[in-house]
Design an enzyme around this catalytic site. Structure first.
Site, PDB file in Angstrom:
ATOM      1  N   ASN A  21       0.809  -1.227   0.000  1.00 31.90           N
ATOM      2  CA  ASN A  21       0.000   0.000   0.000  1.00 31.90           C
ATOM      3  C   ASN A  21       0.834   1.266   0.000  1.00 31.90           C
ATOM      4  O   ASN A  21       0.289   2.363  -0.073  1.00 31.90           O
ATOM      5  CB  ASN A  21      -0.993  -0.022   1.164  1.00 31.90           C
ATOM      6  CG  ASN A  21      -2.051  -1.093   0.948  1.00 31.90           C
ATOM      7  OD1 ASN A  21      -2.150  -1.667  -0.141  1.00 31.90           O
ATOM      8  ND2 ASN A  21      -2.807  -1.394   1.976  1.00 31.90           N
ATOM      9  N   ARG A 119     -16.645   0.449  -2.286  1.00 35.54           N
ATOM     10  CA  ARG A 119     -15.426   1.191  -2.612  1.00 35.54           C
ATOM     11  C   ARG A 119     -15.723   2.405  -3.518  1.00 35.54           C
ATOM     12  O   ARG A 119     -15.219   2.532  -4.612  1.00 35.54           O
ATOM     13  CB  ARG A 119     -14.396   0.298  -3.285  1.00 35.54           C
ATOM     14  CG  ARG A 119     -14.129  -1.015  -2.623  1.00 35.54           C
ATOM     15  CD  ARG A 119     -13.508  -0.930  -1.253  1.00 35.54           C
ATOM     16  NE  ARG A 119     -12.173  -0.396  -1.219  1.00 35.54           N
ATOM     17  CZ  ARG A 119     -11.068  -1.123  -1.380  1.00 35.54           C
ATOM     18  NH1 ARG A 119     -11.178  -2.402  -1.611  1.00 35.54           N
ATOM     19  NH2 ARG A 119      -9.876  -0.581  -1.333  1.00 35.54           N
ATOM     20  N   ASP A 122     -16.235   8.870  -4.689  1.00 39.04           N
ATOM     21  CA  ASP A 122     -16.792  10.236  -4.664  1.00 39.04           C
ATOM     22  C   ASP A 122     -15.816  11.248  -4.059  1.00 39.04           C
ATOM     23  O   ASP A 122     -15.713  12.388  -4.536  1.00 39.04           O
ATOM     24  CB  ASP A 122     -18.128  10.247  -3.910  1.00 39.04           C
ATOM     25  CG  ASP A 122     -17.983   9.675  -2.496  1.00 39.04           C
ATOM     26  OD1 ASP A 122     -17.463   8.552  -2.364  1.00 39.04           O
ATOM     27  OD2 ASP A 122     -18.344  10.367  -1.542  1.00 39.04           O
ATOM     28  N   ASP A 302      -7.154  -3.494   7.872  1.00 36.07           N
ATOM     29  CA  ASP A 302      -6.465  -4.541   7.096  1.00 36.07           C
ATOM     30  C   ASP A 302      -5.928  -5.664   7.971  1.00 36.07           C
ATOM     31  O   ASP A 302      -5.430  -6.653   7.450  1.00 36.07           O
ATOM     32  CB  ASP A 302      -5.309  -3.938   6.287  1.00 36.07           C
ATOM     33  CG  ASP A 302      -5.836  -3.091   5.151  1.00 36.07           C
ATOM     34  OD1 ASP A 302      -5.031  -2.389   4.517  1.00 36.07           O
ATOM     35  OD2 ASP A 302      -7.056  -3.112   4.914  1.00 36.07           O
ATOM     36  N   ARG A 393      -1.779 -11.410  -3.831  1.00 35.30           N
ATOM     37  CA  ARG A 393      -1.889  -9.977  -4.157  1.00 35.30           C
ATOM     38  C   ARG A 393      -1.079  -9.136  -3.170  1.00 35.30           C
ATOM     39  O   ARG A 393      -0.547  -8.090  -3.531  1.00 35.30           O
ATOM     40  CB  ARG A 393      -3.360  -9.534  -4.109  1.00 35.30           C
ATOM     41  CG  ARG A 393      -4.233 -10.051  -5.227  1.00 35.30           C
ATOM     42  CD  ARG A 393      -5.616  -9.448  -5.161  1.00 35.30           C
ATOM     43  NE  ARG A 393      -5.500  -8.029  -4.881  1.00 35.30           N
ATOM     44  CZ  ARG A 393      -6.379  -7.342  -4.140  1.00 35.30           C
ATOM     45  NH1 ARG A 393      -7.418  -7.952  -3.615  1.00 35.30           N
ATOM     46  NH2 ARG A 393      -6.230  -6.058  -3.923  1.00 35.30           N
TER      47      ARG A 393
END
Ligand code: EPZ
Length: 413
Positions: A21, A119, A122, A302, A393
Protein backbone atom coordinates in the site's frame (compact mmCIF):
# COMPACT_ATOMS: atom_id res chain seq x y z
CA UNK A 1 -4.19 -24.08 -2.99
CA UNK A 2 -2.39 -24.37 0.34
CA UNK A 3 -2.25 -27.58 2.40
CA UNK A 4 -1.60 -26.82 6.07
CA UNK A 5 -1.04 -29.20 8.98
CA UNK A 6 -1.89 -27.25 12.12
CA UNK A 7 -0.42 -27.38 15.59
CA UNK A 8 3.15 -26.27 14.84
CA UNK A 9 4.47 -23.18 16.60
CA UNK A 10 5.68 -20.21 14.53
CA UNK A 11 9.26 -19.56 15.72
CA UNK A 12 12.18 -17.66 14.26
CA UNK A 13 13.15 -14.36 12.67
CA UNK A 14 12.03 -12.66 9.45
CA UNK A 15 12.77 -9.38 7.67
CA UNK A 16 9.62 -7.56 6.58
CA UNK A 17 9.59 -6.30 2.97
CA UNK A 18 8.18 -3.15 1.39
CA UNK A 19 4.49 -2.34 1.73
CA UNK A 20 2.01 -3.05 -1.09
CA UNK A 21 0.00 0.00 0.00
CA UNK A 22 3.07 2.23 -0.18
CA UNK A 23 4.44 0.83 -3.46
CA UNK A 24 1.18 1.08 -5.46
CA UNK A 25 0.68 4.88 -5.15
CA UNK A 26 4.44 5.42 -5.50
CA UNK A 27 4.45 3.47 -8.77
CA UNK A 28 1.49 5.57 -9.94
CA UNK A 29 3.41 8.73 -9.04
CA UNK A 30 6.36 7.77 -11.28
CA UNK A 31 4.29 8.98 -14.25
CA UNK A 32 4.70 12.52 -12.89
CA UNK A 33 8.37 12.73 -13.91
CA UNK A 34 10.16 12.34 -17.25
CA UNK A 35 13.32 11.13 -15.47
CA UNK A 36 13.92 7.46 -14.61
CA UNK A 37 13.05 6.23 -11.12
CA UNK A 38 14.32 3.08 -9.38
CA UNK A 39 12.10 1.53 -6.71
CA UNK A 40 14.40 -0.55 -4.53
CA UNK A 41 13.27 -3.86 -2.98
CA UNK A 42 10.03 -3.70 -4.98
CA UNK A 43 7.92 -6.57 -3.55
CA UNK A 44 6.97 -9.56 -5.73
CA UNK A 45 3.20 -9.15 -5.47
CA UNK A 46 0.55 -9.66 -8.15
CA UNK A 47 -0.95 -6.23 -7.45
CA UNK A 48 2.49 -4.70 -8.09
CA UNK A 49 2.92 -6.70 -11.31
CA UNK A 50 -0.50 -5.42 -12.49
CA UNK A 51 0.41 -1.82 -11.71
CA UNK A 52 3.69 -2.17 -13.63
CA UNK A 53 1.72 -3.60 -16.57
CA UNK A 54 -0.54 -0.55 -16.48
CA UNK A 55 2.48 1.80 -16.53
CA UNK A 56 3.89 -0.15 -19.49
CA UNK A 57 0.68 0.24 -21.50
CA UNK A 58 0.84 3.99 -20.81
CA UNK A 59 4.26 4.04 -22.51
CA UNK A 60 6.65 3.68 -19.55
CA UNK A 61 9.79 1.54 -19.93
CA UNK A 62 10.00 -0.96 -17.07
CA UNK A 63 13.24 -2.78 -16.29
CA UNK A 64 14.19 -5.17 -13.51
CA UNK A 65 17.53 -4.16 -11.95
CA UNK A 66 19.64 -5.73 -9.17
CA UNK A 67 18.22 -3.12 -6.72
CA UNK A 68 14.56 -3.48 -7.76
CA UNK A 69 12.54 -2.01 -10.63
CA UNK A 70 13.47 0.95 -12.90
CA UNK A 71 10.59 2.93 -14.38
CA UNK A 72 11.22 5.46 -17.14
CA UNK A 73 8.09 7.48 -17.84
CA UNK A 74 9.90 9.89 -20.17
CA UNK A 75 8.23 8.35 -23.22
CA UNK A 76 4.82 7.92 -21.57
CA UNK A 77 2.19 9.55 -23.76
CA UNK A 78 -1.13 7.84 -23.10
CA UNK A 79 -3.55 9.18 -20.54
CA UNK A 80 -6.21 6.51 -21.12
CA UNK A 81 -6.13 3.62 -18.68
CA UNK A 82 -6.37 0.14 -20.27
CA UNK A 83 -9.81 -1.15 -19.25
CA UNK A 84 -8.93 -4.83 -18.84
CA UNK A 85 -6.01 -4.02 -16.51
CA UNK A 86 -7.78 -1.38 -14.45
CA UNK A 87 -10.62 -3.82 -13.84
CA UNK A 88 -8.08 -6.34 -12.53
CA UNK A 89 -6.59 -3.85 -10.12
CA UNK A 90 -8.96 -1.64 -8.13
CA UNK A 91 -6.13 0.54 -6.92
CA UNK A 92 -5.45 1.60 -10.50
CA UNK A 93 -7.70 4.50 -9.50
CA UNK A 94 -4.46 5.92 -8.02
CA UNK A 95 -3.46 6.68 -11.62
CA UNK A 96 -6.09 9.42 -11.86
CA UNK A 97 -4.12 12.09 -9.98
CA UNK A 98 -0.75 11.48 -11.67
CA UNK A 99 -2.27 11.30 -15.19
CA UNK A 100 -3.99 14.65 -14.62
CA UNK A 101 -0.81 16.08 -13.10
CA UNK A 102 1.35 15.01 -16.05
CA UNK A 103 -1.01 15.21 -19.05
CA UNK A 104 -3.75 17.49 -17.71
CA UNK A 105 -6.14 14.77 -18.91
CA UNK A 106 -7.20 11.28 -17.85
CA UNK A 107 -9.64 8.63 -18.95
CA UNK A 108 -10.13 5.74 -16.53
CA UNK A 109 -12.65 2.98 -15.99
CA UNK A 110 -14.96 3.37 -13.05
CA UNK A 111 -13.38 0.92 -10.56
CA UNK A 112 -15.76 -1.83 -9.48
CA UNK A 113 -16.52 -2.60 -5.88
CA UNK A 114 -14.78 -5.61 -4.42
CA UNK A 115 -15.29 -8.32 -1.84
CA UNK A 116 -15.07 -5.92 1.12
CA UNK A 117 -17.39 -3.16 0.02
CA UNK A 118 -18.68 -0.76 -2.63
CA UNK A 119 -15.43 1.19 -2.61
CA UNK A 120 -16.92 4.48 -3.94
CA UNK A 121 -14.59 7.19 -5.32
CA UNK A 122 -16.79 10.24 -4.66
CA UNK A 123 -14.14 11.78 -2.38
CA UNK A 124 -11.44 11.30 -5.05
CA UNK A 125 -13.61 13.12 -7.63
CA UNK A 126 -14.67 15.86 -5.17
CA UNK A 127 -11.03 16.55 -4.36
CA UNK A 128 -10.00 16.70 -8.03
CA UNK A 129 -12.93 19.00 -8.88
CA UNK A 130 -11.73 21.33 -6.08
CA UNK A 131 -8.42 21.56 -8.01
CA UNK A 132 -10.31 22.78 -11.07
CA UNK A 133 -10.57 19.45 -12.89
CA UNK A 134 -13.77 19.01 -14.91
CA UNK A 135 -15.01 15.43 -14.70
CA UNK A 136 -17.58 13.65 -16.87
CA UNK A 137 -18.79 10.21 -15.85
CA UNK A 138 -20.59 8.13 -18.46
CA UNK A 139 -20.95 4.51 -19.56
CA UNK A 140 -18.68 3.38 -16.73
CA UNK A 141 -15.85 5.66 -17.80
CA UNK A 142 -14.46 8.78 -16.12
CA UNK A 143 -13.23 11.58 -18.43
CA UNK A 144 -11.09 14.26 -16.71
CA UNK A 145 -10.00 17.61 -18.17
CA UNK A 146 -7.31 19.29 -16.07
CA UNK A 147 -6.44 22.22 -18.36
CA UNK A 148 -7.47 24.54 -15.52
CA UNK A 149 -5.64 22.56 -12.80
CA UNK A 150 -4.56 24.81 -9.93
CA UNK A 151 -3.87 24.59 -6.19
CA UNK A 152 -6.87 24.86 -3.84
CA UNK A 153 -8.25 24.13 -0.36
CA UNK A 154 -9.59 20.53 -0.35
CA UNK A 155 -11.87 19.23 2.43
CA UNK A 156 -12.28 15.43 2.65
CA UNK A 157 -15.55 14.31 4.30
CA UNK A 158 -13.71 11.14 5.42
CA UNK A 159 -9.92 10.62 5.76
CA UNK A 160 -9.80 8.40 2.67
CA UNK A 161 -6.32 7.01 1.95
CA UNK A 162 -6.80 6.84 -1.81
CA UNK A 163 -8.51 10.22 -2.11
CA UNK A 164 -5.70 11.85 -0.10
CA UNK A 165 -3.08 10.23 -2.35
CA UNK A 166 -4.86 11.09 -5.60
CA UNK A 167 -5.25 14.75 -4.66
CA UNK A 168 -1.61 14.92 -3.47
CA UNK A 169 -0.37 13.53 -6.78
CA UNK A 170 -2.61 15.79 -8.90
CA UNK A 171 -1.40 18.84 -6.94
CA UNK A 172 2.36 18.21 -7.27
CA UNK A 173 2.63 19.87 -10.73
CA UNK A 174 -0.35 22.22 -10.34
CA UNK A 175 0.15 26.00 -10.19
CA UNK A 176 -0.13 27.29 -6.61
CA UNK A 177 -0.58 25.76 -3.16
CA UNK A 178 -2.98 22.97 -2.18
CA UNK A 179 -4.06 22.13 1.36
CA UNK A 180 -5.85 18.85 2.06
CA UNK A 181 -7.93 19.07 5.25
CA UNK A 182 -9.02 15.91 7.09
CA UNK A 183 -6.35 14.00 5.15
CA UNK A 184 -5.70 10.32 5.88
CA UNK A 185 -2.81 9.92 8.34
CA UNK A 186 -1.69 6.41 7.30
CA UNK A 187 2.13 5.95 7.20
CA UNK A 188 1.85 5.19 3.45
CA UNK A 189 0.79 8.83 2.92
CA UNK A 190 3.98 10.00 4.64
CA UNK A 191 5.94 7.60 2.43
CA UNK A 192 4.31 8.95 -0.76
CA UNK A 193 5.22 12.48 0.42
CA UNK A 194 8.84 11.42 0.98
CA UNK A 195 8.99 9.86 -2.47
CA UNK A 196 7.49 12.95 -4.17
CA UNK A 197 9.95 15.19 -2.30
CA UNK A 198 12.81 12.91 -3.46
CA UNK A 199 11.69 13.73 -7.01
CA UNK A 200 11.91 17.46 -6.20
CA UNK A 201 8.29 18.01 -5.21
CA UNK A 202 7.26 20.10 -2.22
CA UNK A 203 4.85 18.30 0.13
CA UNK A 204 4.50 18.84 3.87
CA UNK A 205 2.35 17.32 6.59
CA UNK A 206 2.14 13.77 5.20
CA UNK A 207 1.00 11.52 8.07
CA UNK A 208 -0.98 14.33 9.68
CA UNK A 209 -4.58 15.39 8.92
CA UNK A 210 -3.38 18.46 7.02
CA UNK A 211 -1.19 17.96 3.93
CA UNK A 212 0.20 20.97 2.03
CA UNK A 213 1.52 20.73 -1.53
CA UNK A 214 3.27 23.64 -3.28
CA UNK A 215 3.16 23.04 -7.03
CA UNK A 216 6.45 22.79 -8.95
CA UNK A 217 7.07 22.86 -12.71
CA UNK A 218 9.20 19.74 -13.20
CA UNK A 219 10.49 16.76 -11.27
CA UNK A 220 13.76 14.80 -11.37
CA UNK A 221 14.46 11.06 -11.05
CA UNK A 222 15.22 9.16 -7.82
CA UNK A 223 16.23 5.88 -6.20
CA UNK A 224 13.71 5.11 -3.48
CA UNK A 225 13.04 2.26 -1.03
CA UNK A 226 9.39 2.27 0.08
CA UNK A 227 8.15 1.79 3.62
CA UNK A 228 8.11 -1.57 5.42
CA UNK A 229 4.77 -3.41 5.29
CA UNK A 230 2.99 -2.96 8.64
CA UNK A 231 0.13 -5.22 7.56
CA UNK A 232 2.43 -8.13 6.66
CA UNK A 233 4.18 -7.52 10.01
CA UNK A 234 0.87 -7.58 11.90
CA UNK A 235 -0.21 -10.72 10.03
CA UNK A 236 2.94 -12.59 11.06
CA UNK A 237 2.59 -11.41 14.68
CA UNK A 238 -1.00 -12.71 14.74
CA UNK A 239 0.19 -16.06 13.34
CA UNK A 240 2.89 -16.33 16.03
CA UNK A 241 0.36 -15.48 18.76
CA UNK A 242 -2.26 -17.92 17.42
CA UNK A 243 0.29 -20.77 17.49
CA UNK A 244 1.72 -19.72 20.89
CA UNK A 245 5.09 -19.20 19.23
CA UNK A 246 7.97 -16.76 19.29
CA UNK A 247 8.77 -14.35 16.44
CA UNK A 248 11.36 -11.67 15.75
CA UNK A 249 10.51 -9.13 13.02
CA UNK A 250 13.27 -6.96 11.55
CA UNK A 251 13.10 -3.88 9.30
CA UNK A 252 9.72 -2.91 10.72
CA UNK A 253 8.66 0.64 11.64
CA UNK A 254 7.43 -0.18 15.13
CA UNK A 255 5.85 3.25 15.57
CA UNK A 256 3.47 2.38 12.71
CA UNK A 257 2.25 -0.67 14.66
CA UNK A 258 1.42 0.91 18.02
CA UNK A 259 -2.28 -0.04 18.03
CA UNK A 260 -1.37 -3.59 16.98
CA UNK A 261 1.37 -4.28 19.54
CA UNK A 262 -0.85 -2.72 22.21
CA UNK A 263 -3.66 -5.16 21.31
CA UNK A 264 -1.28 -8.13 21.39
CA UNK A 265 -0.11 -7.10 24.86
CA UNK A 266 -3.77 -6.79 25.93
CA UNK A 267 -4.20 -10.40 24.71
CA UNK A 268 -1.37 -11.52 26.97
CA UNK A 269 1.58 -11.66 24.55
CA UNK A 270 5.01 -10.56 25.67
CA UNK A 271 6.48 -7.95 23.29
CA UNK A 272 9.85 -6.26 23.17
CA UNK A 273 9.63 -3.31 20.81
CA UNK A 274 12.60 -1.39 19.38
CA UNK A 275 12.53 1.21 16.60
CA UNK A 276 12.93 -1.29 13.73
CA UNK A 277 12.52 -4.63 15.54
CA UNK A 278 9.67 -6.40 17.35
CA UNK A 279 10.07 -9.60 19.37
CA UNK A 280 6.84 -11.41 20.32
CA UNK A 281 6.49 -14.37 22.66
CA UNK A 282 3.11 -16.01 23.32
CA UNK A 283 4.03 -18.80 25.67
CA UNK A 284 1.47 -18.00 28.36
CA UNK A 285 -2.32 -18.29 28.36
CA UNK A 286 -3.81 -15.65 26.06
CA UNK A 287 -6.86 -13.56 26.85
CA UNK A 288 -9.78 -12.47 24.66
CA UNK A 289 -9.67 -8.86 23.41
CA UNK A 290 -11.78 -6.09 21.87
CA UNK A 291 -11.02 -4.40 18.53
CA UNK A 292 -12.70 -1.41 16.86
CA UNK A 293 -11.10 -0.69 13.49
CA UNK A 294 -10.37 2.96 12.72
CA UNK A 295 -8.34 5.08 10.29
CA UNK A 296 -4.69 5.41 11.36
CA UNK A 297 -3.52 5.62 14.12
CA UNK A 298 -6.43 3.40 15.24
CA UNK A 299 -6.44 -0.38 14.82
CA UNK A 300 -6.09 -1.05 11.05
CA UNK A 301 -9.01 -2.57 9.16
CA UNK A 302 -6.46 -4.54 7.10
CA UNK A 303 -5.63 -6.60 10.21
CA UNK A 304 -9.22 -7.17 11.36
CA UNK A 305 -9.60 -10.56 9.66
CA UNK A 306 -6.24 -11.85 10.89
CA UNK A 307 -7.08 -10.86 14.48
CA UNK A 308 -10.47 -12.53 14.19
CA UNK A 309 -8.60 -15.75 13.39
CA UNK A 310 -6.39 -15.14 16.42
CA UNK A 311 -9.50 -14.60 18.59
CA UNK A 312 -10.85 -17.98 17.39
CA UNK A 313 -7.77 -19.61 18.94
CA UNK A 314 -8.15 -17.90 22.35
CA UNK A 315 -10.60 -19.20 25.01
CA UNK A 316 -13.29 -16.62 25.84
CA UNK A 317 -15.34 -13.95 24.10
CA UNK A 318 -13.57 -11.40 21.89
CA UNK A 319 -15.42 -8.47 20.30
CA UNK A 320 -14.61 -6.94 16.92
CA UNK A 321 -16.24 -3.89 15.34
CA UNK A 322 -15.41 -3.13 11.69
CA UNK A 323 -15.96 0.62 11.23
CA UNK A 324 -14.11 1.25 7.96
CA UNK A 325 -15.61 -1.13 5.36
CA UNK A 326 -19.25 -2.17 5.27
CA UNK A 327 -18.73 -5.78 4.21
CA UNK A 328 -15.51 -7.10 5.68
CA UNK A 329 -16.60 -10.20 7.64
CA UNK A 330 -16.77 -12.71 4.77
CA UNK A 331 -13.96 -14.74 6.36
CA UNK A 332 -16.25 -15.55 9.36
CA UNK A 333 -18.23 -18.12 7.33
CA UNK A 334 -15.00 -19.93 6.41
CA UNK A 335 -13.73 -19.78 10.00
CA UNK A 336 -17.01 -21.38 11.13
CA UNK A 337 -16.20 -24.33 8.85
CA UNK A 338 -13.16 -24.78 11.09
CA UNK A 339 -15.33 -24.90 14.20
CA UNK A 340 -15.23 -21.21 15.10
CA UNK A 341 -18.17 -19.80 17.10
CA UNK A 342 -18.76 -16.30 15.65
CA UNK A 343 -21.86 -14.14 16.11
CA UNK A 344 -22.28 -11.41 13.46
CA UNK A 345 -24.57 -8.39 13.47
CA UNK A 346 -23.87 -5.64 10.89
CA UNK A 347 -20.43 -4.30 11.83
CA UNK A 348 -20.17 -6.29 15.09
CA UNK A 349 -18.60 -9.73 15.54
CA UNK A 350 -18.46 -11.66 18.83
CA UNK A 351 -16.01 -14.56 18.74
CA UNK A 352 -16.20 -17.28 21.37
CA UNK A 353 -12.72 -18.73 20.95
CA UNK A 354 -11.59 -22.28 21.64
CA UNK A 355 -10.29 -25.19 19.56
CA UNK A 356 -10.24 -25.04 15.74
CA UNK A 357 -10.31 -28.10 13.48
CA UNK A 358 -8.70 -28.24 10.06
CA UNK A 359 -11.12 -28.05 7.10
CA UNK A 360 -11.38 -27.27 3.38
CA UNK A 361 -11.92 -23.49 3.10
CA UNK A 362 -11.86 -20.76 0.45
CA UNK A 363 -10.19 -17.35 0.54
CA UNK A 364 -12.68 -14.65 -0.47
CA UNK A 365 -10.35 -11.64 -0.36
CA UNK A 366 -6.74 -10.79 0.35
CA UNK A 367 -6.76 -10.28 4.13
CA UNK A 368 -9.54 -12.81 4.73
CA UNK A 369 -7.32 -15.36 3.00
CA UNK A 370 -4.44 -14.52 5.33
CA UNK A 371 -6.85 -15.02 8.25
CA UNK A 372 -7.66 -18.55 7.04
CA UNK A 373 -3.94 -19.37 6.94
CA UNK A 374 -3.57 -18.20 10.55
CA UNK A 375 -6.58 -20.28 11.62
CA UNK A 376 -5.23 -23.35 9.78
CA UNK A 377 -1.86 -22.99 11.51
CA UNK A 378 -3.61 -22.98 14.91
CA UNK A 379 -6.14 -25.73 14.06
CA UNK A 380 -5.89 -29.42 14.86
CA UNK A 381 -5.31 -31.49 11.75
CA UNK A 382 -5.15 -30.68 8.07
CA UNK A 383 -6.66 -27.75 6.17
CA UNK A 384 -6.82 -27.00 2.46
CA UNK A 385 -7.20 -23.33 1.50
CA UNK A 386 -8.45 -22.50 -2.01
CA UNK A 387 -8.14 -19.24 -4.01
CA UNK A 388 -4.72 -18.48 -2.54
CA UNK A 389 -3.96 -16.32 -5.61
CA UNK A 390 -5.92 -13.68 -3.67
CA UNK A 391 -3.29 -13.91 -0.93
CA UNK A 392 -0.51 -13.48 -3.53
CA UNK A 393 -1.89 -9.98 -4.16
CA UNK A 394 -0.41 -8.74 -0.87
CA UNK A 395 1.99 -11.41 0.41
CA UNK A 396 5.13 -12.52 -1.44
CA UNK A 397 5.30 -16.36 -1.10
CA UNK A 398 3.57 -16.39 2.29
CA UNK A 399 3.87 -20.19 2.42
CA UNK A 400 7.68 -19.99 2.09
CA UNK A 401 7.95 -17.40 4.85
CA UNK A 402 5.79 -19.48 7.19
CA UNK A 403 7.63 -22.74 6.36
CA UNK A 404 10.91 -21.06 7.30
CA UNK A 405 9.25 -20.19 10.61
CA UNK A 406 8.36 -23.81 11.34
CA UNK A 407 4.86 -24.09 9.87
CA UNK A 408 3.78 -27.16 7.90
CA UNK A 409 2.35 -25.42 4.83
CA UNK A 410 2.74 -26.22 1.14
CA UNK A 411 1.35 -24.78 -2.08
CA UNK A 412 -0.29 -27.70 -3.88
CA UNK A 413 -1.60 -26.15 -7.06
C1 EPZ B 1 -6.60 1.83 1.10
O1 EPZ B 1 -7.77 1.62 0.35
C2 EPZ B 1 -5.87 0.49 1.13
N1 EPZ B 1 -5.51 0.09 -0.23
C3 EPZ B 1 -6.79 -0.57 1.76
O2 EPZ B 1 -6.04 -1.79 1.83
C4 EPZ B 1 -7.13 -0.13 3.18
O3 EPZ B 1 -8.04 -1.06 3.74
C5 EPZ B 1 -7.78 1.27 3.14
O4 EPZ B 1 -6.91 2.20 2.45
C6 EPZ B 1 -8.06 1.79 4.54
O5 EPZ B 1 -6.87 1.85 5.26
C7 EPZ B 1 -4.41 0.64 -0.81
O6 EPZ B 1 -3.75 1.49 -0.23
C8 EPZ B 1 -4.06 0.14 -2.18
P1 EPZ B 1 -10.18 4.46 1.81
P2 EPZ B 1 -8.70 2.88 -0.06
O7 EPZ B 1 -10.40 5.35 0.64
O8 EPZ B 1 -7.86 4.05 -0.38
C9 EPZ B 1 -14.87 5.04 1.93
C10 EPZ B 1 -5.61 -4.09 1.55
O9 EPZ B 1 -6.12 -5.11 2.03
N2 EPZ B 1 -14.65 5.92 0.76
O10 EPZ B 1 -9.42 4.97 2.98
O11 EPZ B 1 -9.68 2.42 -1.07
C11 EPZ B 1 -14.66 3.58 1.55
O12 EPZ B 1 -15.84 3.02 1.02
C12 EPZ B 1 -6.52 -2.94 1.10
O13 EPZ B 1 -4.38 -3.91 1.39
C13 EPZ B 1 -15.72 6.67 0.28
O14 EPZ B 1 -16.83 6.61 0.81
O15 EPZ B 1 -9.47 3.12 1.32
C14 EPZ B 1 -14.29 2.95 2.86
O16 EPZ B 1 -15.48 2.67 3.58
C15 EPZ B 1 -8.00 -3.22 1.33
N3 EPZ B 1 -15.52 7.47 -0.79
C16 EPZ B 1 -13.53 4.06 3.59
O17 EPZ B 1 -13.85 5.28 2.91
C17 EPZ B 1 -14.30 7.59 -1.40
O18 EPZ B 1 -14.17 8.37 -2.38
C18 EPZ B 1 -12.01 3.87 3.58
O19 EPZ B 1 -11.60 3.87 2.25
C19 EPZ B 1 -13.23 6.81 -0.91
C20 EPZ B 1 -13.43 5.99 0.18
Amino acid sequence: MYRVIGGRRIAGEVRVGCAKNAVLPILAATILTREPVTIEDCPELSDVKNMLAILETLGCHIQATPEGVRIDAGCAGRYEMPEHLSKQLRSSIFMLGPLIGRFRRAKVTYPGGCEIGQRPIDLHLKGLRALGVTIREEHGMIYCDGQKLRGAEVYLDFPSVGATENVMMAAVLARGETTIHNAAREPEIRDLQDFINCLGGCVRGGGTDCVRIRGVSTLSGAHYRPLSDRIVAGTLLAAAAATRGELTLRDVVSSDLGAVTDKLRQAGCDLQVEEDKIVLSAQGKLKPFEISTQPFPGFPTDLQAQFMALACAIEGASVIVENVFENRFAHAAQLRRMGADIFLSNRLAVVRGGRLQGAQVQAGDLRGGAALVIAALAAEGESVIENVELIDRGYASLEKTLSRLGAQIRRIG
